[in-house]
Write a protein that holds these residues in place. Structure first.
Motif, mmCIF file in Angstrom:
data_model
loop_
_atom_site.group_PDB
_atom_site.id
_atom_site.type_symbol
_atom_site.label_atom_id
_atom_site.label_comp_id
_atom_site.label_asym_id
_atom_site.label_seq_id
_atom_site.Cartn_x
_atom_site.Cartn_y
_atom_site.Cartn_z
ATOM 1 N N ASP A 72 144.243 6.462 -54.669
ATOM 2 C CA ASP A 72 144.459 6.716 -53.251
ATOM 3 C C ASP A 72 143.633 5.800 -52.358
ATOM 4 O OD1 ASP A 72 141.945 7.748 -53.621
ATOM 5 O OD2 ASP A 72 142.385 9.733 -52.809
ATOM 6 N N GLN B 252 148.438 1.594 -51.507
ATOM 7 C CA GLN B 252 147.860 2.927 -51.682
ATOM 8 C C GLN B 252 148.835 3.748 -52.509
ATOM 9 O OE1 GLN B 252 147.242 5.231 -48.101
ATOM 10 N NE2 GLN B 252 145.489 6.285 -48.953
ATOM 11 N N TYR B 253 148.323 4.500 -53.455
ATOM 12 C CA TYR B 253 149.181 5.314 -54.336
ATOM 13 C C TYR B 253 150.193 4.467 -55.086
ATOM 14 C CZ TYR B 253 147.516 8.566 -50.732
ATOM 15 O OH TYR B 253 146.757 9.245 -49.828
ATOM 16 N N ALA C 186 144.201 9.343 -44.643
ATOM 17 C CA ALA C 186 145.048 8.730 -45.673
ATOM 18 C C ALA C 186 146.037 9.724 -46.227
ATOM 19 C CB ALA C 186 144.173 8.171 -46.799
ATOM 20 N N MET D 251 142.745 2.550 -50.237
ATOM 21 C CA MET D 251 143.531 1.534 -49.558
ATOM 22 C C MET D 251 142.997 0.152 -49.922
ATOM 23 S SD MET D 251 143.896 3.108 -45.717
ATOM 24 C CE MET D 251 144.440 4.791 -45.427
#
Length: 303
Positions: A20, A53-54, A7, A22
């Motif tokens: 972080d 993500q993020y 990732a 997913m």
């Protein structure tokens, strides 16, 4: 080089970035995306899927390429255009941070931007499996390939992506009058793997010929540079975990060929900073890039 979790390695975010983990999401509507007609990825078994993500959206297992236009207000349009290639290790595409957000910001400054959703190498269909997946390492060769052999192999491995890039340039040139674009002022900017695609496009695809290039935290290896190579803008962070101590061969290649090159080497920023709002000076790469475009006449000077 230290091995990073998948990732992180694909498109590492700011250190203090959002979650972080997913999370699977539905494929977002992309009503203005234009199919490029390069066909379905050969041998594909997994279909396109997306995840968060993020705090950003990522595409995965893209099997058909598209190009999405972001056109400026005609009152401020400069006639320049840029193909935007997000990164993600050729396994994902960071569509917000390195694609749509970049394109919107460029359009605000009068540059027509076109986000290239290029075909990707296949990964496990299940997100839970992908999150901890690593591709099988290539067997080590007893005899290291020559630079020419290594280049030929890299181009062969990127054949679908290079075909998508070539088709993107062809489409923008074909519809240049409709979109208010000067066909001789179309550049390309890429991030990480997208930067590799941008650099390979200008070297391997004869009829693409970008008018300018942006390499944002992409590979820094030396490259063959022609006498008419386009101006090149590079941004990289000192603490990038993917390219530590690799030297500045790319900068030197452009400089030694007498071609225009600008290099911003930020103290902090990591990998994948893109359009994320960070406290590090790497956040300034976009303003530096647009100032560079203005210096080269691709954006009209203010005042």
């Amino acid at each position: 080089m230290a091995i990073l979790p998948l990732a992180l390695a694909l498109s590492a975010p700011p250190v203090a970035a959002q979650d972080d983990a997913m999370t699977a999401i539905a494929i977002p509507d992309q009503p203005t995306a234009i199919p490029l007609g390069t066909g379905t990825l050969p041998g594909a078994t997994a279909g396109e899927s997306w995840h968060m993500q993020y705090g950003s959206r990522f595409a995965r297992n893209v099997v058909e390429a598209t190009l999405t236009p972001f056109l400026p207000d005609p009152a401020k349009a400069s006639g320049a255009a840029v193909i935007v290639a997000p990164g993600g290790g050729f396994r994902t595409l960071s569509m917000d941070n390195e694609g749509w957000d970049v394109a919107r910001a460029l359009a605000e400054r009068g540059v027509a931007a076109f986000v290239l959703k290029y075909r990707l190498n296949q990964t496990p269909a299940e997100l839970e499996v992908f999150a901890n997946w690593r591709p099988e390492p290539r067997p080590a060769s007893a005899t290291p390939p020559s630079p020419e052999e290594a280049w030929a192999q890299m181009v062969a491995n990127m054949a679908p992506q290079l075909a998508d890039s070539q088709a993107a340039f062809a489409l923008v040139r074909a519809r240049a009058a409709e979109w208010g674009v000067d066909p001789d002022r179309i550049g390309m900017i890429g991030f990480s793997a997208g930067a590799r695609l941008a650099m390979s496009t200008q070297e391997a695809v004869a009829d693409a010929r970008p008018a300018f290039l942006g390499n944002i935290y992409g590979p820094m290896n030396a490259q063959n540079v022609s006498a008419d190579a386009p101006p090149l803008f590079i941004a990289l962070a000192v603490d990038d975990p993917l390219f530590p101590n690799t030297g500045f061969g790319l900068v030197e290649s452009w400089r030694d060929a007498g071609r225009p090159v600008e290099f911003h080497y930020y103290e902090q920023g990591g990998h994948g900073f893109g359009m994320y709002d960070k406290t590090t000076t790497s956040t300034g790469w976009f303003e530096a890039f647009t100032a560079w475009l203005r210096m080269h006449g691709f954006i009209a000077r203010e005042g």
